[in-house]
Design an enzyme around this catalytic site. Structure first.
Site, PDB file in Angstrom:
ATOM      1  N   PRO A  10      -6.121  -0.234  -3.287  1.00 42.83           N
ATOM      2  CA  PRO A  10      -6.773  -0.572  -4.553  1.00 42.83           C
ATOM      3  C   PRO A  10      -5.898  -1.368  -5.516  1.00 42.83           C
ATOM      4  CG  PRO A  10      -7.183   1.716  -3.999  1.00 42.83           C
ATOM      5  CD  PRO A  10      -6.234   1.187  -2.973  1.00 42.83           C
ATOM      6  N   ASN A  11      -6.531  -2.342  -6.138  1.00 42.48           N
ATOM      7  CA  ASN A  11      -5.945  -3.169  -7.214  1.00 42.48           C
ATOM      8  C   ASN A  11      -4.933  -4.209  -6.747  1.00 42.48           C
ATOM      9  OD1 ASN A  11      -7.381  -1.797  -9.370  1.00 42.48           O
ATOM     10  ND2 ASN A  11      -6.047  -0.069  -8.942  1.00 42.48           N
ATOM     11  N   ARG A  18      -1.662  -8.863 -12.331  1.00 43.35           N
ATOM     12  CA  ARG A  18      -1.660  -7.461 -12.721  1.00 43.35           C
ATOM     13  C   ARG A  18      -0.234  -7.007 -13.035  1.00 43.35           C
ATOM     14  NH1 ARG A  18      -1.566  -2.652  -8.286  1.00 43.35           N
ATOM     15  NH2 ARG A  18      -1.722  -0.937  -9.743  1.00 43.35           N
ATOM     16  N   TYR A  23       4.875  -5.868 -10.823  1.00 48.77           N
ATOM     17  CA  TYR A  23       4.465  -6.258  -9.469  1.00 48.77           C
ATOM     18  C   TYR A  23       4.736  -7.722  -9.125  1.00 48.77           C
ATOM     19  CZ  TYR A  23       2.195  -1.716  -9.780  1.00 48.77           C
ATOM     20  OH  TYR A  23       1.964  -0.376  -9.932  1.00 48.77           O
ATOM     21  N   ASN A  74       0.251  -0.477   2.079  1.00 48.08           N
ATOM     22  CA  ASN A  74       0.534  -0.149   0.678  1.00 48.08           C
ATOM     23  C   ASN A  74      -0.748   0.489   0.146  1.00 48.08           C
ATOM     24  OD1 ASN A  74       0.967   0.068  -2.022  1.00 48.08           O
ATOM     25  ND2 ASN A  74       1.730  -2.020  -2.314  1.00 48.08           N
ATOM     26  N   ALA A  77      -2.548   3.389  -5.607  1.00 46.82           N
ATOM     27  CA  ALA A  77      -2.541   4.719  -6.221  1.00 46.82           C
ATOM     28  C   ALA A  77      -3.009   5.817  -5.261  1.00 46.82           C
ATOM     29  CB  ALA A  77      -3.399   4.714  -7.484  1.00 46.82           C
ATOM     30  N   HIS A  80      -0.720   8.637  -3.935  1.00 42.03           N
ATOM     31  CA  HIS A  80      -0.327   9.847  -4.639  1.00 42.03           C
ATOM     32  C   HIS A  80      -1.318  11.001  -4.497  1.00 42.03           C
ATOM     33  CE1 HIS A  80       2.447   6.912  -6.110  1.00 42.03           C
ATOM     34  NE2 HIS A  80       1.486   6.222  -6.700  1.00 42.03           N
ATOM     35  N   ASP A  87      -4.406  11.934   6.711  1.00 38.88           N
ATOM     36  CA  ASP A  87      -5.006  12.444   7.953  1.00 38.88           C
ATOM     37  C   ASP A  87      -5.405  11.307   8.889  1.00 38.88           C
ATOM     38  OD1 ASP A  87      -4.718  15.103   7.413  1.00 38.88           O
ATOM     39  OD2 ASP A  87      -6.804  15.456   6.827  1.00 38.88           O
ATOM     40  N   GLU A  98       5.068   2.627   5.371  1.00 34.97           N
ATOM     41  CA  GLU A  98       4.493   2.659   4.018  1.00 34.97           C
ATOM     42  C   GLU A  98       5.311   1.737   3.116  1.00 34.97           C
ATOM     43  OE1 GLU A  98       4.540   6.612   2.366  1.00 34.97           O
ATOM     44  OE2 GLU A  98       4.132   5.878   0.350  1.00 34.97           O
ATOM     45  N   HIS A 100       5.788  -0.106  -0.876  1.00 34.30           N
ATOM     46  CA  HIS A 100       5.461  -0.240  -2.297  1.00 34.30           C
ATOM     47  C   HIS A 100       6.289  -1.355  -2.897  1.00 34.30           C
ATOM     48  CE1 HIS A 100       3.169   3.421  -2.137  1.00 34.30           C
ATOM     49  NE2 HIS A 100       4.161   3.949  -1.456  1.00 34.30           N
ATOM     50  N   LEU A 101       5.668  -2.113  -3.753  1.00 39.54           N
ATOM     51  CA  LEU A 101       6.390  -3.172  -4.455  1.00 39.54           C
ATOM     52  C   LEU A 101       7.411  -2.547  -5.403  1.00 39.54           C
ATOM     53  CD1 LEU A 101       3.083  -4.998  -5.142  1.00 39.54           C
ATOM     54  CD2 LEU A 101       4.977  -6.133  -3.964  1.00 39.54           C
ATOM     55  N   SER A 102       6.946  -1.553  -6.154  1.00 39.71           N
ATOM     56  CA  SER A 102       7.810  -0.934  -7.151  1.00 39.71           C
ATOM     57  C   SER A 102       8.526   0.277  -6.547  1.00 39.71           C
ATOM     58  CB  SER A 102       6.966  -0.488  -8.353  1.00 39.71           C
ATOM     59  OG  SER A 102       6.020   0.488  -7.949  1.00 39.71           O
ATOM     60  N   ARG A 107       9.422   5.789 -11.562  1.00 41.93           N
ATOM     61  CA  ARG A 107       8.337   5.555 -12.514  1.00 41.93           C
ATOM     62  C   ARG A 107       7.773   6.883 -13.038  1.00 41.93           C
ATOM     63  NH1 ARG A 107       4.359   1.190 -10.207  1.00 41.93           N
ATOM     64  NH2 ARG A 107       3.719   1.219 -12.392  1.00 41.93           N
ATOM     65  N   ARG A 111       3.720   9.362  -9.977  1.00 38.24           N
ATOM     66  CA  ARG A 111       3.891   8.368  -8.907  1.00 38.24           C
ATOM     67  C   ARG A 111       5.016   8.751  -7.954  1.00 38.24           C
ATOM     68  NH1 ARG A 111       1.070   3.533 -10.401  1.00 38.24           N
ATOM     69  NH2 ARG A 111       1.018   3.390 -12.658  1.00 38.24           N
TER      70      ARG A 111
HETATM   71  C1  DQA Z   1       2.188   0.599  -5.764  1.00 40.13           C
HETATM   72  C2  DQA Z   1       2.635   1.801  -6.614  1.00 40.13           C
HETATM   73  C3  DQA Z   1       1.459   2.685  -6.956  1.00 40.13           C
HETATM   74  O1  DQA Z   1       1.876   3.776  -7.765  1.00 40.13           O
HETATM   75  C4  DQA Z   1       0.421   1.892  -7.725  1.00 40.13           C
HETATM   76  O2  DQA Z   1      -0.698   2.696  -8.001  1.00 40.13           O
HETATM   77  C5  DQA Z   1       0.022   0.636  -7.041  1.00 40.13           C
HETATM   78  C6  DQA Z   1       1.073  -0.173  -6.438  1.00 40.13           C
HETATM   79  C7  DQA Z   1       3.347  -0.380  -5.503  1.00 40.13           C
HETATM   80  O3  DQA Z   1       3.187  -1.237  -4.626  1.00 40.13           O
HETATM   81  O4  DQA Z   1       4.371  -0.342  -6.180  1.00 40.13           O
HETATM   82  O5  DQA Z   1      -1.131   0.247  -7.055  1.00 40.13           O
HETATM   83  O6  DQA Z   1       1.752   1.081  -4.511  1.00 40.13           O
END
Ligand code: DQA
Length: 155
Positions: A10-11, A18, A23, A74, A77, A80, A87, A98, A100-102, A107, A111
């Site tokens: 998502p997002n 964003r 990011y 990735n 959210a 979390h 599963d 897995e 994550h950018l951040s 944070r 998170r």
């Molecule tokens: C994220 C970190 C998540 O907490 C956040 O909700 C994202 C991006 C990251 O790539 O840093 O949507 O997965």
């Protein structure tokens, strides 16, 4: 040819506009293009998919059975709180990286937990777009080691 699926949750379709300070400025299209190029140079076909819907991502994970060698995800959210995603990853038994950018551990407290991590082979976070590239390098490594060890994945 080896195949890797990169799933964005998502997002992440809004990458580039964003919260750029967290990011970065690269768009999802640009990122996907770079990953495909990196894959090509390593003899890996990279397919990418983004969805804002948990069930959609789960369907993609199920459909990856037998079609891909490694999954990079990735989960946004969903990382979390999505036990369903965890599963699904366990169910398909594919090596999963897995991403994550951040740096999710530096944070907000909510998170700092990944419910997906226990089902993943490893995690790369905190390096911006480089996180994905490192994950693809890890995938490439796993694929090569599998080829060298009678078709078994070795961590
Ligand atoms: C994220 C970190 C998540 O907490 C956040 O909700 C994202 C991006 C990251 O790539 O840093 O949507 O997965």
């Amino acid at each position: 040819m080896a195949r890797v699926l990169v799933l964005h949750g998502p997002n992440l379709n809004l990458l580039g506009e964003r919260e750029e300070e967290i990011y970065g400025r690269m768009t999802l299209d640009e990122l996907n293009r770079e990953l495909k190029e990196q894959g090509k140079a390593a003899g890996i076909e990279v397919e990418t998919y983004q969805s804002n819907h948990e069930g959609d991502l789960i369907d993609q994970i199920h459909a990856s059975r037998g079609r891909f060698d490694v999954l990079i995800i990735n989960p946004g959210a969903l990382t979390h709180y999505s036990f369903a995603l965890c599963d699904a990853i366990r169910a398909v038994r594919l090596p999963v990286v897995e991403v994550h950018l951040s740096n999710i551990y530096s944070r907000e407290p909510w998170r700092r937990r990944s419910v997906v991590a226990p089902a993943a082979w490893g995690q790369v976070c905190g390096f911006g777009h480089l996180s994905y590239k490192l994950a693809l390098s890890a995938a490439s490594n796993l694929i090569n080691r599998k080829a060298e060890s009678n078709d078994r994945y070795l961590p």
